[in-house]
Design an enzyme around this catalytic site. Structure first.
Site, short mmCIF file in Angstrom:
data_model
loop_
_atom_site.label_atom_id
_atom_site.label_comp_id
_atom_site.label_asym_id
_atom_site.label_seq_id
_atom_site.Cartn_x
_atom_site.Cartn_y
_atom_site.Cartn_z
N LYS A 192 104.47 79.77 -17.31
CA LYS A 192 105.46 78.78 -16.78
C LYS A 192 106.68 79.87 -16.30
O LYS A 192 107.51 79.32 -15.44
CB LYS A 192 106.19 78.08 -18.26
CG LYS A 192 106.56 79.00 -19.47
CD LYS A 192 108.22 79.27 -19.23
CE LYS A 192 108.57 80.21 -20.23
NZ LYS A 192 109.88 80.73 -20.42
N ASN A 257 114.41 83.70 -15.40
CA ASN A 257 113.25 83.52 -14.32
C ASN A 257 113.73 82.57 -13.32
O ASN A 257 113.73 82.98 -12.27
CB ASN A 257 111.93 83.02 -15.03
CG ASN A 257 111.48 84.08 -15.99
OD1 ASN A 257 110.73 84.95 -15.45
ND2 ASN A 257 111.39 83.96 -17.08
#
Ligand SMILES: NC(=O)C1=CN([C@@H]2O[C@H](COP(=O)(O)OP(=O)(O)OC[C@H]3O[C@@H](n4cnc5c(N)ncnc54)[C@H](OP(=O)(O)O)[C@@H]3O)[C@@H](O)[C@H]2O)C=CC1
Ligand SMILES: O=C(CO)COP(=O)(O)O
Length: 339
Positions: A192, A257
């Protein structure tokens, strides 16, 4: 009450130690920096990683790795994937009896292509391991320490150990499920981060919610394709550690991220972005690993490939998006038909 040691005093290690101490467990957190363990002991804060939080006064800290190891039969490993082997190799001389290892790191090692539990198996001799549990799910540290409702999954091939970890962490703001699909839980948590970097990039480029929804959905499709080929349970990917973590990481400003991707999309260089972040951005190394895995298992992972080209091959973010949009025509479920 149990004794638990948390190795790693970054955002997540500190937040998990916060939960354990609030649950009245005898919790010791280890930082490799003495000033940080002193700050936690003297001021009950960790300003670098959780600047707005007060930590429980019953949470103790140390920078002595031997003391940390010997404190408890349960060791929570909360360091970035990159530091994982080094930390184990450093504590191995102090490990004299089998312990339960709970890891919370979301990455895959490039080149070796090992998941974290495989690194633990490789580095810690079998007679010194009671069991390995992975704790994963949609859970930003910043919200956990505000006691905002959060759900995660404890996964282990040993059901008893998964339930033990469920009991350790569970309270009124942290709900813990169990699962035995270690492969699926680890892959969902690691991959992910790749999609979250891409989601940050499309936001940085100024594209809208349509593009983000497309990335999340098609991202889940490529994660599932690879994961199923690697032996994961398909349903794990629509659970907390798959879809759940994908949603939170692709949409939250807390995600490192997503933030790193956002800066890349705005035109900053990868080098500059990583320097500015000051915290781990797991998705960068994991993009390399995921790219290598897609080749090894011959699985089409177009988002991963486009991101790899942007991060490591000099492609611009805009060209990366064009590469995805101009692929050959497909049936939506084409790649699942062989499963
Ligand atoms: N933050 C979150 O909300 C969540 C994070 N995770 C996962 O948890 C893992 C850890 O992330 P997180 O805590 O956020 O990362 P951070 O960047 O916040 O902190 C990393 C910590 O590890 C320490 N560290 C780095 N290298 C070493 C080393 N070689 N030896 C010892 N300690 C080291 C750092 O020390 P120093 O300060 O000196 O650099 C710092 O204390 C990651 O895999 C992440 O994906 C999972 C769920 C939620
Ligand atoms: O894994 C996380 C939330 O579940 C944290 O994500 P980031 O590492 O992108 O901040």
């Amino acid at each position: 009450m149990h004794s638990v040691t948390v190795l790693g005093a970054g955002s997540w290690g500190t937040a998990l130690a916060f939960v354990l101490a609030e649950n009245q467990h005898d919790t010791l957190i280890w930082s490799h920096r003495k000033d940080q363990s002193q700050e936690i002991n003297d001021y009950h804060t960790n300003k670098k990683y959780l600047p707005d939080s007060e930590l429980p006064t019953n949470l103790a800290a140390t920078s002595d790795l031997q003391k940390a190891l010997q404190h408890a039969p349960t060791i929570v490993l909360a360091v970035p994937t990159k530091a994982f082997r080094e930390v184990i190799q450093n504590f191995l001389p102090y490990l004299s009896e089998p312990k339960t290892f709970v890891h919370v790191s979301k990455g895959i090692e490039p080149d070796s292509l090992k998941r974290i539990s495989e690194i633990i198996e490789e580095e810690i001799p079998e007679h010194l391991r009671k069991s390995i549990v992975v704790l994963s799910g949609p859970s930003h540290a910043e919200e956990v320490v505000l006691r905002h409702p959060t759900t995660v999954t404890a996964a282990s091939v040993d059901e008893h150990s998964a339930k033990f970890v469920q009991d350790l962490f569970m309270n009124h703001y942290l709900r813990v499920y169990t699962n035995e699909d270690v492969i699926g839980v680890e892959l969902g948590g690691a991959l992910k981060n790749v999609i979250a970097l891409a989601a940050g990039i499309v936001d940085g480029l100024g594209y809208g919610d349509n593009a983000k929804a497309a990335l999340i959905t098609r991202g889940l499709a490529e994660i599932s394709r690879l994961g199923i080929k690697m032996g994961a349970e398909p349903y794990t990917f629509i659970g907390l550690t798959g879809m759940g973590d994908l949603i939170v990481t692709c949409t939250s400003v807390h995600s490192r991220n997503w933030r790193a991707g956002n800066l890349l999309g705005k035109g900053n260089s990868l080098e500059q972005v990583l320097e500015d972040m000051g915290m781990v951005v797991e998705g960068v190394r994991t993009t390399k690993a995921a790219y290598q895995l897609s080749q090894k298992y011959d699985i089409e992972m177009p988002i991963t490939h486009a991101l790899y080209d942007v991060l490591f091959e000099g492609m611009t973010p805009k060209e990366g998006v064009d590469q995805l949009m101009l692929r050959t025509k497909k049936h939506e479920l084409e790649d699942f038909k062989s499963f």
